[in-house]
Design a protein around this motif. Structure first.
Motif, PDB file in Angstrom:
ATOM      1  N   SER A  49       0.425  -1.290  -0.359  1.00 35.52           N
ATOM      2  CA  SER A  49       0.277   0.192   0.098  1.00 35.52           C
ATOM      3  C   SER A  49       0.382   1.601   0.205  1.00 35.52           C
ATOM      4  N   LEU A  50       2.221   1.691   0.958  1.00 33.91           N
ATOM      5  CA  LEU A  50       2.626   2.588   0.911  1.00 33.91           C
ATOM      6  C   LEU A  50       3.229   2.453  -0.190  1.00 33.91           C
ATOM      7  N   VAL A  51       3.873   1.561  -1.356  1.00 29.61           N
ATOM      8  CA  VAL A  51       4.380   2.120  -2.645  1.00 29.61           C
ATOM      9  C   VAL A  51       3.818   2.588  -3.660  1.00 29.61           C
ATOM     10  N   VAL A  52       2.323   1.597  -3.493  1.00 25.12           N
ATOM     11  CA  VAL A  52       0.385   1.928  -4.245  1.00 25.12           C
ATOM     12  C   VAL A  52       0.261   3.842  -4.505  1.00 25.12           C
ATOM     13  N   MET A  53       0.369   3.533  -2.649  1.00 21.23           N
ATOM     14  CA  MET A  53       0.036   4.966  -2.277  1.00 21.23           C
ATOM     15  C   MET A  53       0.864   6.648  -2.696  1.00 21.23           C
ATOM     16  N   LEU A  54       2.517   6.340  -2.626  1.00 15.68           N
ATOM     17  CA  LEU A  54       3.359   6.848  -3.310  1.00 15.68           C
ATOM     18  C   LEU A  54       3.302   7.271  -4.823  1.00 15.68           C
ATOM     19  N   GLY A  55       3.254   5.571  -5.497  1.00 15.07           N
ATOM     20  CA  GLY A  55       3.049   6.281  -7.304  1.00 15.07           C
ATOM     21  C   GLY A  55       2.051   6.874  -7.354  1.00 15.07           C
ATOM     22  N   GLY A  56       0.796   6.408  -6.508  1.00 12.62           N
ATOM     23  CA  GLY A  56      -0.556   7.237  -7.093  1.00 12.62           C
ATOM     24  C   GLY A  56      -0.049   8.548  -6.655  1.00 12.62           C
ATOM     25  N   ALA A  57      -0.011   9.264  -5.742  1.00 11.08           N
ATOM     26  CA  ALA A  57       0.849  10.656  -5.794  1.00 11.08           C
ATOM     27  C   ALA A  57       1.464  11.309  -6.841  1.00 11.08           C
ATOM     28  N   ALA A  58       2.383  10.799  -7.074  1.00 12.63           N
ATOM     29  CA  ALA A  58       3.397  10.748  -8.450  1.00 12.63           C
ATOM     30  C   ALA A  58       2.835  10.842  -9.425  1.00 12.63           C
ATOM     31  N   ALA A  59       1.946   9.962  -9.584  1.00 12.86           N
ATOM     32  CA  ALA A  59       0.342  10.011 -11.165  1.00 12.86           C
ATOM     33  C   ALA A  59      -0.394  11.053 -10.614  1.00 12.86           C
ATOM     34  N   ALA A  60      -1.164  11.268 -10.178  1.00 12.48           N
ATOM     35  CA  ALA A  60      -1.992  12.996  -9.460  1.00 12.48           C
ATOM     36  C   ALA A  60      -0.916  13.387  -9.717  1.00 12.48           C
ATOM     37  N   ILE A  61       0.167  14.335  -9.574  1.00 12.81           N
ATOM     38  CA  ILE A  61       1.111  15.106  -9.817  1.00 12.81           C
ATOM     39  C   ILE A  61       1.703  15.154 -11.329  1.00 12.81           C
ATOM     40  N   GLY A  62       1.734  14.294 -12.125  1.00 11.02           N
ATOM     41  CA  GLY A  62       2.117  14.115 -13.156  1.00 11.02           C
ATOM     42  C   GLY A  62       0.514  14.448 -14.211  1.00 11.02           C
ATOM     43  N   SER A  63      -0.266  14.567 -13.119  1.00  9.49           N
ATOM     44  CA  SER A  63      -1.270  14.785 -14.523  1.00  9.49           C
ATOM     45  C   SER A  63      -2.058  16.058 -14.291  1.00  9.49           C
ATOM     46  N   PHE A  64      -1.144  17.037 -13.380  1.00  8.63           N
ATOM     47  CA  PHE A  64      -1.324  18.615 -13.824  1.00  8.63           C
ATOM     48  C   PHE A  64      -0.796  18.627 -15.294  1.00  8.63           C
ATOM     49  N   ALA A  65       0.106  17.713 -15.866  1.00 12.09           N
ATOM     50  CA  ALA A  65       0.454  18.423 -17.303  1.00 12.09           C
ATOM     51  C   ALA A  65      -0.276  17.575 -18.442  1.00 12.09           C
ATOM     52  N   ALA A  66      -1.576  17.072 -18.077  1.00 13.26           N
ATOM     53  CA  ALA A  66      -1.965  16.624 -19.537  1.00 13.26           C
ATOM     54  C   ALA A  66      -3.054  18.095 -19.781  1.00 13.26           C
ATOM     55  N   PRO A  67      -3.997  17.677 -20.509  1.00 14.16           N
ATOM     56  CA  PRO A  67      -4.956  18.495 -21.005  1.00 14.16           C
ATOM     57  C   PRO A  67      -5.823  18.442 -20.460  1.00 14.16           C
ATOM     58  N   PHE A 118      -7.660  16.014  -8.743  1.00 13.93           N
ATOM     59  CA  PHE A 118      -6.448  15.507  -8.795  1.00 13.93           C
ATOM     60  C   PHE A 118      -5.296  15.775  -8.176  1.00 13.93           C
ATOM     61  N   GLY A 119      -4.982  16.871  -6.955  1.00 14.37           N
ATOM     62  CA  GLY A 119      -5.159  18.029  -5.519  1.00 14.37           C
ATOM     63  C   GLY A 119      -5.195  16.563  -4.918  1.00 14.37           C
ATOM     64  N   LEU A 120      -6.540  16.856  -4.318  1.00 12.33           N
ATOM     65  CA  LEU A 120      -7.212  16.089  -3.527  1.00 12.33           C
ATOM     66  C   LEU A 120      -6.908  14.969  -3.538  1.00 12.33           C
ATOM     67  N   ILE A 121      -6.876  14.275  -4.677  1.00 12.33           N
ATOM     68  CA  ILE A 121      -5.887  12.570  -4.402  1.00 12.33           C
ATOM     69  C   ILE A 121      -4.547  12.842  -4.517  1.00 12.33           C
ATOM     70  N   PHE A 122      -3.973  13.652  -5.008  1.00 14.21           N
ATOM     71  CA  PHE A 122      -2.257  13.648  -4.076  1.00 14.21           C
ATOM     72  C   PHE A 122      -2.220  14.147  -3.031  1.00 14.21           C
ATOM     73  N   ALA A 123      -3.777  15.169  -2.085  1.00 11.40           N
ATOM     74  CA  ALA A 123      -3.360  15.116  -1.017  1.00 11.40           C
ATOM     75  C   ALA A 123      -3.210  13.560  -0.103  1.00 11.40           C
ATOM     76  N   THR A 124      -4.770  12.770  -0.236  1.00 10.31           N
ATOM     77  CA  THR A 124      -5.105  11.901   0.623  1.00 10.31           C
ATOM     78  C   THR A 124      -3.834  10.446   0.188  1.00 10.31           C
ATOM     79  N   ASP A 125      -3.077  10.176  -1.453  1.00 11.09           N
ATOM     80  CA  ASP A 125      -2.566   9.627  -0.885  1.00 11.09           C
ATOM     81  C   ASP A 125      -1.278   9.438  -0.121  1.00 11.09           C
ATOM     82  N   ILE A 126      -1.034  10.615  -0.668  1.00  8.85           N
ATOM     83  CA  ILE A 126       0.565  12.064   0.991  1.00  8.85           C
ATOM     84  C   ILE A 126       0.268  11.587   1.800  1.00  8.85           C
ATOM     85  N   ILE A 127      -1.230  11.530   2.167  1.00  9.26           N
ATOM     86  CA  ILE A 127      -1.612  11.458   4.629  1.00  9.26           C
ATOM     87  C   ILE A 127      -1.534   9.927   4.298  1.00  9.26           C
ATOM     88  N   ALA A 128      -2.508   9.119   3.875  1.00  8.71           N
ATOM     89  CA  ALA A 128      -2.650   7.615   3.412  1.00  8.71           C
ATOM     90  C   ALA A 128      -0.800   7.743   3.869  1.00  8.71           C
TER      91      ALA A 128
END
Length: 111
Positions: A56-74, A82-92
């Motif tokens: 779960s730790l590895v998946v949450m860190l990967g999910g947080a990275a993907a959420a940050i990367g999604s800001f570059a998408a159209p 995606f900011g909320l997803i990033f925040a909840t993934d980091i808190i978890a």
């Protein structure tokens, strides 16, 4: 451990909410896969499945990275979600790291 599982479930809800808010666009439908994985991870944490903390730790860190990367998408989906997803993934991830750290503390023996 329960708090980490709850934040993972909240992140899964945010994934589904993005899909709904975007009108189930083809780009957003991809987010239903991580949402299902997050639900399974949260259940594994709640049921204390062996190894679920590390996974779960590895998946949450990967999910947080993907959420940050999604800001570059159209901007098809609402980007503030995606900011909320990033925040909840980091808190978890913080709660998971704390649970792993406390679980592996060395014991001091009296001489």
């Amino acid at each position: 451990m329960r708090l980490a599982a709850y934040f993972i479930l909240i992140s899964a809800v945010f994934h589904v909410a993005i899909c709904v808010l975007s009108g189930f666009s083809s780009d957003a439908q991809f987010l239903l896969v991580p949402a299902a994985i997050y639900v399974l991870l949260a259940l594994a944490l709640l049921w204390s499945v062996w190894g679920s903390r590390w996974i779960s730790l590895v998946v949450m860190l990967g999910g947080a990275a993907a959420a940050i990367g999604s800001f570059a998408a159209p901007p098809v989906e609402p980007s503030w979600m995606f900011g909320l997803i990033f925040a909840t993934d980091i808190i978890a991830a913080i709660f998971l790291f704390g649970a792993i750290w406390v679980g592996h503390r060395p014991t001091v023996r009296a001489a």
